[in-house]
Structures are given as structure tokens and as C-alpha cells.
Enzyme design. Structure first.
Site, PDB file in Angstrom:
ATOM      1  N   ASN A  49      20.754  39.534  30.940  1.00  0.00           N
ATOM      2  CA  ASN A  49      21.931  38.681  30.841  1.00  0.00           C
ATOM      3  C   ASN A  49      21.734  37.711  29.680  1.00  0.00           C
ATOM      4  O   ASN A  49      20.737  37.016  29.610  1.00  0.00           O
ATOM      5  CB  ASN A  49      22.115  37.917  32.162  1.00  0.00           C
ATOM      6  N   HIS A  60      25.820  41.352  30.458  1.00  0.00           N
ATOM      7  CA  HIS A  60      25.046  41.290  31.697  1.00  0.00           C
ATOM      8  C   HIS A  60      23.807  42.157  31.522  1.00  0.00           C
ATOM      9  O   HIS A  60      23.733  42.962  30.593  1.00  0.00           O
ATOM     10  CB  HIS A  60      25.881  41.808  32.877  1.00  0.00           C
ATOM     11  N   GLU A  62      22.815  44.737  33.143  1.00  0.00           N
ATOM     12  CA  GLU A  62      23.125  46.167  33.234  1.00  0.00           C
ATOM     13  C   GLU A  62      23.857  46.662  31.982  1.00  0.00           C
ATOM     14  O   GLU A  62      23.558  47.745  31.469  1.00  0.00           O
ATOM     15  CB  GLU A  62      23.989  46.442  34.473  1.00  0.00           C
ATOM     16  N   SER A  85      21.749  42.520  42.832  1.00  0.00           N
ATOM     17  CA  SER A  85      22.892  43.358  43.193  1.00  0.00           C
ATOM     18  C   SER A  85      23.940  43.306  42.079  1.00  0.00           C
ATOM     19  O   SER A  85      24.321  42.229  41.629  1.00  0.00           O
ATOM     20  CB  SER A  85      23.495  42.834  44.504  1.00  0.00           C
ATOM     21  N   CYS A  87      27.206  43.041  39.917  1.00  0.00           N
ATOM     22  CA  CYS A  87      28.535  42.452  40.085  1.00  0.00           C
ATOM     23  C   CYS A  87      29.593  43.554  39.989  1.00  0.00           C
ATOM     24  O   CYS A  87      29.302  44.711  39.708  1.00  0.00           O
ATOM     25  CB  CYS A  87      28.757  41.382  39.023  1.00  0.00           C
ATOM     26  N   CYS A  90      29.649  45.348  36.564  1.00  0.00           N
ATOM     27  CA  CYS A  90      28.564  46.314  36.370  1.00  0.00           C
ATOM     28  C   CYS A  90      28.659  47.466  37.381  1.00  0.00           C
ATOM     29  O   CYS A  90      28.287  48.602  37.066  1.00  0.00           O
ATOM     30  CB  CYS A  90      27.218  45.608  36.460  1.00  0.00           C
ATOM     31  N   ASP A 150      29.014  32.182  35.735  1.00  0.00           N
ATOM     32  CA  ASP A 150      28.608  33.577  35.555  1.00  0.00           C
ATOM     33  C   ASP A 150      29.240  34.501  36.586  1.00  0.00           C
ATOM     34  O   ASP A 150      29.604  35.631  36.287  1.00  0.00           O
ATOM     35  CB  ASP A 150      27.081  33.710  35.612  1.00  0.00           C
TER      36      ASP A 150
END
Ligand code: ZN
Length: 154
Positions: A49, A60, A62, A85, A87, A90, A150
């Protein structure tokens, strides 16, 4: 003897994502990291991130790892490993490109779209890693405003 290939070492993969998160922390950013692997454990891309560092809310962990992996012919056998986990943004990426497996370090500090991914056939593994929980939890306690920005909470 089994003819199955050995199970991927998810903990070793998570360590790459944790290293990315720590690098982000050292840069003054939000400590969330990710990495995309092939099923055989080959690292395709890693990222973190960089909302704070780049002033870009679309970076992010990912998405950063995904972009750094470049073009792949198929994502079915890839594994997205992330410290947190994923978002909705993603999780959408995972479904859009058909990534077959998501391994997450934790879902305590934030629970994104992983149940939705599971319901749509994505293999989801939650490693419930105490180090990941503490790293981000401590950061959120110190930076609640940036965190709410965020995750899109006003
Ligand atoms: Zn995300």
C-alpha cells in the site's frame, strides 16, 4: 507416496507480503503488503500500500503486486497473498482476473470481501497471523484518521 505436488508453503509466501508491509511502514506508509505467486511458489510480483507515499489511493498492496507481476496468460493457478483481508476493490480484482487462491495474514483489523470471494469459488485461506494483527493494529491505533481514509470511512 502421493503424486500430488507438495502443498504451497503459505507461511513462507506470507513472509514476502509482511516484508513489503514493513517496508511500507519504514516509508511512513500504511503497513499492508501483498505478493502474487504461481502455484509452484514462483514469485510473480510483490507490492505494498502506497497511498501515503504516492498520494495515490489506488495503490493497494494487492494492486501493486498485481501490476508488478505484469501480464499473465491465466490467473487460475495464481495465489494472491496479502497481510490483510482484501478490500472490495482488491476482491474485485481477484474476481475480474480469476485468481484462484487468496491467502491472507489476518482478517481481525479489517474484514473485506473474502467471504464473497469464497462464495464465488475462490479458495481463501486465513492464516490468522499474530504478527500481522499486531503490526496493523498498532499502526491503526496511532493513525486512525489515515486508516479511516484508506478504508473509505468518513
Ligand atoms: Zn485493497
Amino acid at each position: 507416496m502421493s503424486s500430488q505436488p507438495p502443498a504451497p508453503d503459505y507461511r513462507a509466501m506470507l513472509q514476502v507480503a509482511i516484508d513489503e508491509a514493513r517496508a511500507g511502514l519504514a516509508e511512513g506508509g500504511i503497513p499492508i503488503g501483498a505478493a502474487l505467486f504461481r502455484a509452484d511458489g514462483t514469485l510473480l510480483g510483490r507490492g505494498r500500500n502506497r497511498r501515503v507515499q504516492e498520494g495515490d489511493p489506488s495503490v493497494h498492496g494487492e494492486t501493486d503486486a498485481f501490476r508488478k507481476a505484469g501480464r499473465q496468460r491465466s490467473y487460475r493457478d495464481t495465489i494472491m497473498v496479502t497481510t490483510l483481508s482484501p478490500c472490495w476493490y482488491c476482491s474485485g480484482l481477484v474476481r475480474q482476473f480469476g485468481i484462484g487462491t487468496v491467502v491472507m495474514g489476518e482478517s481481525v483489523n479489517f474484514s473485506g470481501g473474502h467471504d464473497w470471494l469464497r462464495a464465488h469459488g475462490v479458495r481463501v485461506v486465513d492464516l490468522a497471523d499474530p504478527g500481522c494483527i499486531a503490526m496493523l493494529g498498532d499502526w491503526i491505533a496511532r493513525n486512525p484518521g489515515v486508516w479511516n481514509e484508506d478504508i473509505g470511512v468518513d
